[in-house]
Design an enzyme around this catalytic site. Structure first.
Site, PDB file in Angstrom:
ATOM      1  N   ASP A 100       0.852  -1.171   0.000  1.00  0.00           N
ATOM      2  CA  ASP A 100       0.000   0.000   0.000  1.00  0.00           C
ATOM      3  C   ASP A 100       0.890   1.224   0.000  1.00  0.00           C
ATOM      4  O   ASP A 100       1.920   1.237   0.679  1.00  0.00           O
ATOM      5  CB  ASP A 100      -0.778   0.013   1.327  1.00  0.00           C
ATOM      6  CG  ASP A 100      -2.262   0.001   1.123  1.00  0.00           C
ATOM      7  OD1 ASP A 100      -2.774   1.020   0.652  1.00  0.00           O
ATOM      8  OD2 ASP A 100      -2.889  -1.016   1.457  1.00  0.00           O
ATOM      9  N   ASP A 202      -3.302   4.308  -2.240  1.00  0.00           N
ATOM     10  CA  ASP A 202      -4.407   4.659  -1.349  1.00  0.00           C
ATOM     11  C   ASP A 202      -5.004   6.023  -1.694  1.00  0.00           C
ATOM     12  O   ASP A 202      -4.268   7.001  -1.877  1.00  0.00           O
ATOM     13  CB  ASP A 202      -3.849   4.699   0.084  1.00  0.00           C
ATOM     14  CG  ASP A 202      -4.928   4.935   1.108  1.00  0.00           C
ATOM     15  OD1 ASP A 202      -5.716   4.008   1.328  1.00  0.00           O
ATOM     16  OD2 ASP A 202      -4.977   6.034   1.689  1.00  0.00           O
ATOM     17  N   GLU A 261      -6.751   2.923  -5.618  1.00  0.00           N
ATOM     18  CA  GLU A 261      -7.987   2.901  -4.840  1.00  0.00           C
ATOM     19  C   GLU A 261      -8.719   4.156  -5.293  1.00  0.00           C
ATOM     20  O   GLU A 261      -8.169   5.259  -5.203  1.00  0.00           O
ATOM     21  CB  GLU A 261      -7.707   2.968  -3.336  1.00  0.00           C
ATOM     22  CG  GLU A 261      -8.973   2.689  -2.542  1.00  0.00           C
ATOM     23  CD  GLU A 261      -9.059   3.401  -1.210  1.00  0.00           C
ATOM     24  OE1 GLU A 261      -9.847   2.969  -0.375  1.00  0.00           O
ATOM     25  OE2 GLU A 261      -8.343   4.395  -1.005  1.00  0.00           O
ATOM     26  N   HIS A 336     -10.144  -4.459   4.103  1.00  0.00           N
ATOM     27  CA  HIS A 336      -9.988  -3.979   5.475  1.00  0.00           C
ATOM     28  C   HIS A 336     -10.893  -2.792   5.798  1.00  0.00           C
ATOM     29  O   HIS A 336     -10.947  -2.363   6.942  1.00  0.00           O
ATOM     30  CB  HIS A 336      -8.522  -3.616   5.701  1.00  0.00           C
ATOM     31  CG  HIS A 336      -8.128  -2.441   4.835  1.00  0.00           C
ATOM     32  ND1 HIS A 336      -8.031  -2.539   3.462  1.00  0.00           N
ATOM     33  CD2 HIS A 336      -7.843  -1.157   5.138  1.00  0.00           C
ATOM     34  CE1 HIS A 336      -7.700  -1.355   2.969  1.00  0.00           C
ATOM     35  NE2 HIS A 336      -7.580  -0.508   3.963  1.00  0.00           N
ATOM     36  N   ASP A 337     -11.543  -2.216   4.797  1.00  0.00           N
ATOM     37  CA  ASP A 337     -12.449  -1.087   5.037  1.00  0.00           C
ATOM     38  C   ASP A 337     -13.911  -1.514   5.001  1.00  0.00           C
ATOM     39  O   ASP A 337     -14.808  -0.670   5.046  1.00  0.00           O
ATOM     40  CB  ASP A 337     -12.252  -0.011   3.956  1.00  0.00           C
ATOM     41  CG  ASP A 337     -10.941   0.731   4.096  1.00  0.00           C
ATOM     42  OD1 ASP A 337     -10.392   0.762   5.215  1.00  0.00           O
ATOM     43  OD2 ASP A 337     -10.460   1.269   3.089  1.00  0.00           O
TER      44      ASP A 337
HETATM   45  O1  ISL Z   1     -13.040   3.327   4.835  1.00  0.00           O
HETATM   46  C1  ISL Z   1     -13.795   3.811   4.078  1.00  0.00           C
HETATM   47  C2  ISL Z   1     -15.192   3.708   4.337  1.00  0.00           C
HETATM   48  O2  ISL Z   1     -15.402   3.311   5.637  1.00  0.00           O
HETATM   49  C3  ISL Z   1     -13.383   4.503   2.851  1.00  0.00           C
HETATM   50  O3  ISL Z   1     -14.168   5.568   2.539  1.00  0.00           O
HETATM   51  C4  ISL Z   1     -11.964   4.947   2.979  1.00  0.00           C
HETATM   52  O4  ISL Z   1     -11.888   5.981   3.880  1.00  0.00           O
HETATM   53  C5  ISL Z   1     -11.444   5.421   1.662  1.00  0.00           C
HETATM   54  O5  ISL Z   1     -11.694   4.433   0.761  1.00  0.00           O
HETATM   55  C6  ISL Z   1      -9.944   5.592   1.756  1.00  0.00           C
HETATM   56  O6  ISL Z   1      -9.401   4.447   2.302  1.00  0.00           O
HETATM   57  C7  ISL Z   1      -8.036   4.340   2.492  1.00  0.00           C
HETATM   58  O7  ISL Z   1      -7.499   5.482   3.129  1.00  0.00           O
HETATM   59  C8  ISL Z   1      -7.956   5.724   4.450  1.00  0.00           C
HETATM   60  C9  ISL Z   1      -7.785   4.487   5.334  1.00  0.00           C
HETATM   61  O8  ISL Z   1      -8.417   4.686   6.566  1.00  0.00           O
HETATM   62  C10 ISL Z   1      -8.338   3.255   4.681  1.00  0.00           C
HETATM   63  O9  ISL Z   1      -8.091   2.130   5.479  1.00  0.00           O
HETATM   64  C11 ISL Z   1      -7.705   3.124   3.334  1.00  0.00           C
HETATM   65  O10 ISL Z   1      -8.111   1.963   2.666  1.00  0.00           O
HETATM   66  C12 ISL Z   1      -7.158   6.877   4.968  1.00  0.00           C
HETATM   67  O11 ISL Z   1      -5.810   6.673   4.683  1.00  0.00           O
END
Ligand code: ISL
Length: 571
Positions: A100, A202, A261, A336-337
């Site tokens: 990532d 990300d 992403e 993970h989200d």
């Molecule tokens: O987690 C989400 C919804 O609950 C997403 O909206 C997420 O915030 C968005 O996709 C970005 O995600 C990524 O960056 C975030 C991090 O918290 C996430 O784990 C990561 O996948 C901030 O860095």
């Protein structure tokens, strides 16, 4: 048009969430040595690429998505030597490894930000976006993880507020500054030179900001998946200029896979990122499928009755069509989200848990897109459904709880919604065995282990030919042995059917018919996808098939793939 082949199009990706995968030293947090010790499990699946979530130095406010040093490993995860070893071992097993990369923002603990905060004259001040106090209130922007929902945070020493799209501990980098971009490209090269095979970038759609700071109403930004917010967050004026520059300065020189992403991106915009001629990225992970079924403008609240299959089919079909012959898709049902795949899209009750997991994997592994398998899904792990806010560790859930509580909202309803949607549902420790803490750690796990680990664990499934685990292994082998399942054209059948997802994957002289019952009741297939003559059933999550007058009777969550060789029907 015939697809151009590429290794990452043929790959199956396995996502490891390091802190929950395997703890090697008893501190309750998964680590790099833990991953190394479980590489046999990963490679036994037959996957090609291992993606690991951030393991960089970080104060861990957002589980590593707040990086304080891009060139260092977080001590909880291990050492640089451990990471070097992991890269080597993954390669020895014939797989690739991607990491990532979080470059929309840093941690507020990063040396750049600490410098930036000291004075307006500090050269690092311009590494971030600031709103000086003499200009009055900053224009409304939303901080997704901010307890007050605010996207600017005041800093006394510089008499200005900095921008943060996530929490106040995650200040957004100022990509307008060419020096920032050069620093970041340098970091990407650093990791590629260490043997990393690519990146999941990300929140990369957020990197370019409209620095004229147009007025945006709080209503527009209330929701991060629907409406017009993407226009302000995910489509900054210089986004594609930056991505092309990144390609020119970094990707062009490596055979690396690059995955965006891509929150805020719709199907008709996908090719801007992945059309080969544009020289930007290889794949985007969009949110349209994964967010289907949530109520717009509510924070992760499911529609009563859950998602609508017709809408879901429409979304995936639209994406396939948009990319056809131009770009390449990716597909994920959990990460993970997100909550657990089975709890979200299938049925997590004992009766249908395994059946629906197998059905969902059949979908994931027979579509025209690179599939992402999230660790734990291959054994059918399900949501933990915490009842107390104290059990949640996620900054998103905790801050949102506070926000709702402070504004006098309905916290009980929120807790109920979180049982379906909270990110921690997908982050509970991997269930390796029925030993203490599911074999994840000898210490106290950082997040509670799902008590169902005695029933759901990898060891129990290892030698059971009918387990979800072995079903997944079989499907991956199948995908690898039938090119039609990777490159074949996707043709949706029964678009209006509310319960069945059916499609052909058609290549020259070969064709697979995929039939999936997304419900917990028996459904009789309409005649359009009746049993093909001479077809061979190559996937079935039930011991047999049922039919009536040549029409399939699909059992609850039944998944069937029927192969028609020497297919003469033109695609
Ligand atoms: O987690 C989400 C919804 O609950 C997403 O909206 C997420 O915030 C968005 O996709 C970005 O995600 C990524 O960056 C975030 C991090 O918290 C996430 O784990 C990561 O996948 C901030 O860095």
């Amino acid at each position: 048009m015939k697809e151009r082949s590429a290794w990452w199009k043929e790959a199956v990706i396995y996502q490891v969430y390091p802190r929950s995968f395997k703890d090697s030293n008893g501190d309750g947090v998964g680590d790099l040595r833990g991953i190394i010790s479980k590489l046999d499990h990963i490679s036994s699946l037959g996957v090609d690429i291992v993606w690991i979530n951030p393991v960089y130095a970080s104060p861990d406010r957002d589980n590593g998505y707040d990086i304080s040093d891009y060139r260092a490993v977080q001590p909880k995860m291990g050492t640089m030597e451990d990471l070097r070893m992991l890269i080597q071992k993954v390669h020895e097993k014939g797989m690739k490894i991607i990491i990532d990369m979080v470059i929309n923002h840093t941690s507020d603990d990063h040396a750049w930000f600490r410098e930036a905060c000291s004075s307006r004259d500090n050269p690092f001040y311009s590494y971030y976006h600031w709103w000086p106090e003499e200009k009055g209130e900053p224009p409304h922007r939303c901080g997704f993880f901010d307890p007050a929902g605010k996207g600017w945070h005041y800093n006394k020493a510089t008499r200005s507020s900095y921008l943060h799209y996530f929490s106040e501990h995650q200040p957004d980098l100022n990509w307008e500054n060419p020096e920032v971009r050069e620093q970041l490209y340098d970091i990407l090269r650093y990791w590629l030179d260490k043997g990393i095979d690519g990146f999941r970038l990300d929140a990369i759609t957020f990197i370019s900001k409209d620095t004229r700071w147009p007025y945006v109403t709080p209503t527009i930004l209330k929701d991060r998946y629907y409406g017009d917010w993407g226009h302000y967050y995910a489509k900054g004026p210089r986004l594609h200029e930056y991505l092309q520059e990144m390609h020119e300065k970094v990707w062009r020189h490596y055979d690396a896979v690059t995955i965006a992403e891509a929150p805020g991106i719709k199907a008709d915009e996908a090719n801007l990122f992945v059309d080969t001629g544009r020289k930007e990225l290889n794949m985007v992970c969009h949110f349209e499928g994964i967010m289907s079924g949530y109520i717009p403008s509510e924070f992760k609240k499911m529609q009563p009755g859950g998602y609508n299959l017709k809408e879901l089919k429409n979304i995936y079909t639209l994406w396939d069509k948009a990319l056809d012959g131009r770009g390449w898709g990716s597909l994920y049902l959990g990460n993970h989200d997100q909550p657990r795949m089975v709890s979200h899209w299938g049925h997590d009750g004992v009766e249908y848990r395994e059946l629906s997991a197998k059905m969902l994997f059949t979908f994931l592994l027979t579509m025209r897109a690179t599939p992402f398998i999230y660790n734990g899904d291959e054994i059918g792990m399900v949501n933990i459904k915490f009842e107390n806010i104290e059990d949640y560790q996620d900054i998103e859930t905790r801050h949102m709880y506070r926000r709702i509580k402070d504004s006098g909202g309905d916290v009980d309803a929120f807790m109920k919604d979180q049982q379906l949607a909270a990110r921690d549902n997908g982050r509970t420790p991997f269930q390796w065995s029925k030993d203490v803490n599911a074999g994840f750690t000898m210490g106290k796990p950082w997040l509670k282990v799902n008590p169902n680990y005695r029933q759901i664990n990898a060891a129990a499934q290892e030698n059971d030919p009918s387990s979800v685990l072995n079903f997944v292994r079989y499907l991956i082998r199948l995908r690898k042995s039938i090119p039609a399942l990777v490159y074949g054209k996707y043709e949706l059948l029964l678009p209006e059917h509310p319960h069945i997802y059916a499609y052909y994957r058609r290549a020259e002289g070969d064709c697979c018919l995929v039939l999936l019952n997304f419900t917990s009741y028996e459904v009789l297939c309409p005649a359009d996808c009746s049993i093909p003559l001479g077809g061979e059933i190559i996937v079935n999550n039930y011991p047999g098939i049922r039919e009536k007058d040549g029409r399939w009777r699909l059992q609850p969550y039944q998944a069937l793939v029927c192969r028609i060789k020497n297919d003469t029907v033109s695609g």
